[in-house]
Write a protein that holds these residues in place. Structure first.
Motif, PDB file in Angstrom:
ATOM      1  N   ARG A  22       0.640  -1.169  -0.007  1.00 36.31           N
ATOM      2  CA  ARG A  22      -0.183   0.132  -0.116  1.00 36.31           C
ATOM      3  C   ARG A  22       0.829   1.590  -0.387  1.00 36.31           C
ATOM      4  NH1 ARG A  22      -4.875  -1.690   0.317  1.00 36.31           N
ATOM      5  NH2 ARG A  22      -6.108   0.610   1.120  1.00 36.31           N
ATOM      6  N   LEU A  23       1.718   1.255  -0.919  1.00 33.27           N
ATOM      7  CA  LEU A  23       2.922   2.875  -1.142  1.00 33.27           C
ATOM      8  C   LEU A  23       2.812   2.621  -2.871  1.00 33.27           C
ATOM      9  CD1 LEU A  23       6.249   0.945   0.285  1.00 33.27           C
ATOM     10  CD2 LEU A  23       5.105   2.796   0.987  1.00 33.27           C
ATOM     11  N   THR A  24       2.472   4.130  -2.861  1.00 32.43           N
ATOM     12  CA  THR A  24       2.074   4.741  -3.725  1.00 32.43           C
ATOM     13  C   THR A  24       3.349   5.420  -4.310  1.00 32.43           C
ATOM     14  OG1 THR A  24       2.707   7.323  -2.786  1.00 32.43           O
ATOM     15  CG2 THR A  24       0.636   6.249  -2.741  1.00 32.43           C
ATOM     16  N   GLN A  25       3.392   5.287  -5.398  1.00 28.98           N
ATOM     17  CA  GLN A  25       4.719   5.883  -6.642  1.00 28.98           C
ATOM     18  C   GLN A  25       5.134   6.800  -5.901  1.00 28.98           C
ATOM     19  OE1 GLN A  25       2.676   6.258 -10.054  1.00 28.98           O
ATOM     20  NE2 GLN A  25       3.407   4.542 -10.891  1.00 28.98           N
ATOM     21  N   GLY A  26       4.689   8.347  -5.437  1.00 27.45           N
ATOM     22  CA  GLY A  26       4.904   8.762  -4.617  1.00 27.45           C
ATOM     23  C   GLY A  26       5.877   8.692  -3.221  1.00 27.45           C
ATOM     24  N   GLN A  27       5.502   7.544  -2.582  1.00 27.73           N
ATOM     25  CA  GLN A  27       6.010   7.428  -1.385  1.00 27.73           C
ATOM     26  C   GLN A  27       7.382   6.078  -1.813  1.00 27.73           C
ATOM     27  OE1 GLN A  27       2.320   5.595  -0.130  1.00 27.73           O
ATOM     28  NE2 GLN A  27       2.638   6.871   2.093  1.00 27.73           N
ATOM     29  N   ILE A  28       7.278   5.461  -2.319  1.00 29.71           N
ATOM     30  CA  ILE A  28       8.719   4.884  -2.665  1.00 29.71           C
ATOM     31  C   ILE A  28       9.906   5.732  -2.948  1.00 29.71           C
ATOM     32  CG2 ILE A  28       9.861   3.520  -4.538  1.00 29.71           C
ATOM     33  CD1 ILE A  28       8.309   2.253  -3.060  1.00 29.71           C
ATOM     34  N   ALA A  29       9.290   7.273  -4.324  1.00 31.77           N
ATOM     35  CA  ALA A  29      10.232   8.225  -4.727  1.00 31.77           C
ATOM     36  C   ALA A  29      10.612   8.980  -3.845  1.00 31.77           C
ATOM     37  CB  ALA A  29       9.566   9.274  -5.982  1.00 31.77           C
ATOM     38  N   ALA A  30      10.170   8.788  -2.994  1.00 36.20           N
ATOM     39  CA  ALA A  30      11.185  10.002  -1.366  1.00 36.20           C
ATOM     40  C   ALA A  30      11.978   9.179  -1.166  1.00 36.20           C
ATOM     41  CB  ALA A  30       9.493  10.369  -0.419  1.00 36.20           C
ATOM     42  N   LEU A  31      11.674   7.734  -0.834  1.00 35.98           N
ATOM     43  CA  LEU A  31      12.721   6.381  -0.246  1.00 35.98           C
ATOM     44  C   LEU A  31      13.957   6.456  -0.994  1.00 35.98           C
ATOM     45  CD1 LEU A  31      10.134   3.971   0.867  1.00 35.98           C
ATOM     46  CD2 LEU A  31      11.326   5.278   2.458  1.00 35.98           C
ATOM     47  N   ALA A  39      10.810  14.781  -3.900  1.00 32.41           N
ATOM     48  CA  ALA A  39      10.694  13.682  -5.374  1.00 32.41           C
ATOM     49  C   ALA A  39       9.204  12.918  -4.419  1.00 32.41           C
ATOM     50  CB  ALA A  39      11.482  12.300  -4.440  1.00 32.41           C
ATOM     51  N   GLU A  40       8.725  13.006  -3.647  1.00 29.60           N
ATOM     52  CA  GLU A  40       7.347  12.610  -3.691  1.00 29.60           C
ATOM     53  C   GLU A  40       6.588  12.682  -4.975  1.00 29.60           C
ATOM     54  OE1 GLU A  40       3.772  11.777  -0.653  1.00 29.60           O
ATOM     55  OE2 GLU A  40       5.602  12.098   0.123  1.00 29.60           O
ATOM     56  N   HIS A  41       6.598  14.169  -5.488  1.00 25.04           N
ATOM     57  CA  HIS A  41       5.858  14.923  -6.060  1.00 25.04           C
ATOM     58  C   HIS A  41       6.900  14.958  -7.908  1.00 25.04           C
ATOM     59  CE1 HIS A  41       2.885  15.903  -3.286  1.00 25.04           C
ATOM     60  NE2 HIS A  41       4.527  16.338  -2.142  1.00 25.04           N
ATOM     61  N   THR A  42       7.660  14.772  -7.791  1.00 25.40           N
ATOM     62  CA  THR A  42       8.220  15.258  -8.853  1.00 25.40           C
ATOM     63  C   THR A  42       9.707  14.092  -9.235  1.00 25.40           C
ATOM     64  OG1 THR A  42      11.004  16.054  -7.245  1.00 25.40           O
ATOM     65  CG2 THR A  42       9.101  18.023  -8.411  1.00 25.40           C
ATOM     66  N   ARG A  43       9.221  13.248  -8.683  1.00 26.72           N
ATOM     67  CA  ARG A  43      10.305  11.562  -9.388  1.00 26.72           C
ATOM     68  C   ARG A  43       8.769  10.622  -9.656  1.00 26.72           C
ATOM     69  NH1 ARG A  43      16.097  12.329  -8.755  1.00 26.72           N
ATOM     70  NH2 ARG A  43      15.837  11.175 -10.183  1.00 26.72           N
ATOM     71  N   LYS A  44       8.358  11.225  -8.974  1.00 27.55           N
ATOM     72  CA  LYS A  44       6.817   9.669  -9.389  1.00 27.55           C
ATOM     73  C   LYS A  44       6.794   8.888 -10.568  1.00 27.55           C
ATOM     74  CE  LYS A  44       2.714  12.294  -9.204  1.00 27.55           C
ATOM     75  NZ  LYS A  44       1.469  12.553  -8.145  1.00 27.55           N
ATOM     76  N   GLY A  45       7.202   9.982 -11.449  1.00 29.54           N
ATOM     77  CA  GLY A  45       7.021   9.852 -13.101  1.00 29.54           C
ATOM     78  C   GLY A  45       7.924   9.013 -13.164  1.00 29.54           C
ATOM     79  N   ASP A  46       9.427   9.123 -12.719  1.00 31.83           N
ATOM     80  CA  ASP A  46      10.297   8.082 -13.196  1.00 31.83           C
ATOM     81  C   ASP A  46       9.876   6.144 -12.168  1.00 31.83           C
ATOM     82  OD1 ASP A  46      11.561  10.017 -13.662  1.00 31.83           O
ATOM     83  OD2 ASP A  46      12.867  11.116 -12.012  1.00 31.83           O
ATOM     84  N   ILE A  47       8.981   6.648 -11.592  1.00 34.27           N
ATOM     85  CA  ILE A  47       8.934   5.185 -10.732  1.00 34.27           C
ATOM     86  C   ILE A  47       7.925   4.618 -11.605  1.00 34.27           C
ATOM     87  CG2 ILE A  47       8.005   3.733  -8.773  1.00 34.27           C
ATOM     88  CD1 ILE A  47      10.517   4.895  -7.585  1.00 34.27           C
ATOM     89  N   THR A  61      21.524   1.192  -9.915  1.00 32.20           N
ATOM     90  CA  THR A  61      21.648   2.140  -8.662  1.00 32.20           C
ATOM     91  C   THR A  61      19.940   2.128  -7.758  1.00 32.20           C
ATOM     92  OG1 THR A  61      23.554   2.711  -8.717  1.00 32.20           O
ATOM     93  CG2 THR A  61      22.330   3.943  -6.975  1.00 32.20           C
ATOM     94  N   THR A  62      19.542   2.198  -8.843  1.00 25.30           N
ATOM     95  CA  THR A  62      17.608   2.780  -8.685  1.00 25.30           C
ATOM     96  C   THR A  62      16.913   1.511  -8.208  1.00 25.30           C
ATOM     97  OG1 THR A  62      17.607   4.744 -10.148  1.00 25.30           O
ATOM     98  CG2 THR A  62      15.724   3.947 -10.116  1.00 25.30           C
ATOM     99  N   VAL A  63      17.545   0.564  -9.157  1.00 30.09           N
ATOM    100  CA  VAL A  63      16.763  -0.927  -9.053  1.00 30.09           C
ATOM    101  C   VAL A  63      17.199  -0.963  -7.563  1.00 30.09           C
ATOM    102  CG1 VAL A  63      16.718  -2.794  -9.647  1.00 30.09           C
ATOM    103  CG2 VAL A  63      16.585  -1.790 -11.692  1.00 30.09           C
ATOM    104  N   LYS A  64      18.220  -1.256  -7.446  1.00 30.39           N
ATOM    105  CA  LYS A  64      18.635  -1.538  -5.730  1.00 30.39           C
ATOM    106  C   LYS A  64      17.735  -0.775  -4.381  1.00 30.39           C
ATOM    107  CE  LYS A  64      22.140  -2.563  -2.712  1.00 30.39           C
ATOM    108  NZ  LYS A  64      20.554  -2.899  -0.828  1.00 30.39           N
ATOM    109  N   LYS A  65      17.787   0.904  -5.149  1.00 30.94           N
ATOM    110  CA  LYS A  65      17.750   1.222  -4.060  1.00 30.94           C
ATOM    111  C   LYS A  65      15.883   1.383  -3.786  1.00 30.94           C
ATOM    112  CE  LYS A  65      20.562   5.399  -4.560  1.00 30.94           C
ATOM    113  NZ  LYS A  65      20.655   6.477  -4.311  1.00 30.94           N
ATOM    114  N   ILE A  66      14.812   1.003  -5.193  1.00 32.52           N
ATOM    115  CA  ILE A  66      13.951   0.607  -5.232  1.00 32.52           C
ATOM    116  C   ILE A  66      13.460  -0.765  -3.977  1.00 32.52           C
ATOM    117  CG2 ILE A  66      11.686   0.130  -6.585  1.00 32.52           C
ATOM    118  CD1 ILE A  66      12.734   1.735  -8.541  1.00 32.52           C
ATOM    119  N   ALA A  67      14.238  -2.265  -4.472  1.00 33.34           N
ATOM    120  CA  ALA A  67      14.260  -2.904  -3.907  1.00 33.34           C
ATOM    121  C   ALA A  67      14.821  -2.914  -2.115  1.00 33.34           C
ATOM    122  CB  ALA A  67      14.999  -3.732  -4.376  1.00 33.34           C
ATOM    123  N   ASP A  68      15.703  -2.411  -1.788  1.00 37.96           N
ATOM    124  CA  ASP A  68      16.001  -2.189  -0.818  1.00 37.96           C
ATOM    125  C   ASP A  68      14.529  -0.583  -0.385  1.00 37.96           C
ATOM    126  OD1 ASP A  68      18.123  -3.342  -0.486  1.00 37.96           O
ATOM    127  OD2 ASP A  68      18.984  -0.948  -0.732  1.00 37.96           O
TER     128      ASP A  68
END
Length: 71
Positions: A22-31, A39-47, A61-68
């Motif tokens: 139950r995480l949003t794309q914005g929440q993942i982007a912020a992490l 990031a929650e607003h500007t990078r959610k499109g990247d997710i 690096t991005t893949v690892k950060k998302i996995a983490d």
């Protein structure tokens, strides 16, 4: 045209986990980009692009950060 066999598309399938948690794309982007206070607003499109395979080969690096972020 999106390639359904691309790494990005395959990685996007793993985003079922994001939804299950139950995480949003914005929440993942912020992490993933903690140094970007918006990031929650500007990078959610990247997710979104990674999830949908529009980024065929996301940076490792991005893949690892998302996995983490997904635990």
């Amino acid at each position: 045209m999106d390639n359904p066999d691309s790494f990005g598309a395959m990685f996007g399938r793993l985003m079922v986990e994001r939804r299950a948690k139950r995480l949003t794309q914005g929440q993942i982007a912020a992490l993933v980009w903690p140094g970007d206070s918006n990031a929650e607003h500007t990078r959610k499109g990247d997710i979104s692009k990674i999830e949908t395979g529009k980024v065929a080969n996301p940076h490792t690096t991005t893949v690892k950060k998302i996995a983490d972020a997904l635990g």
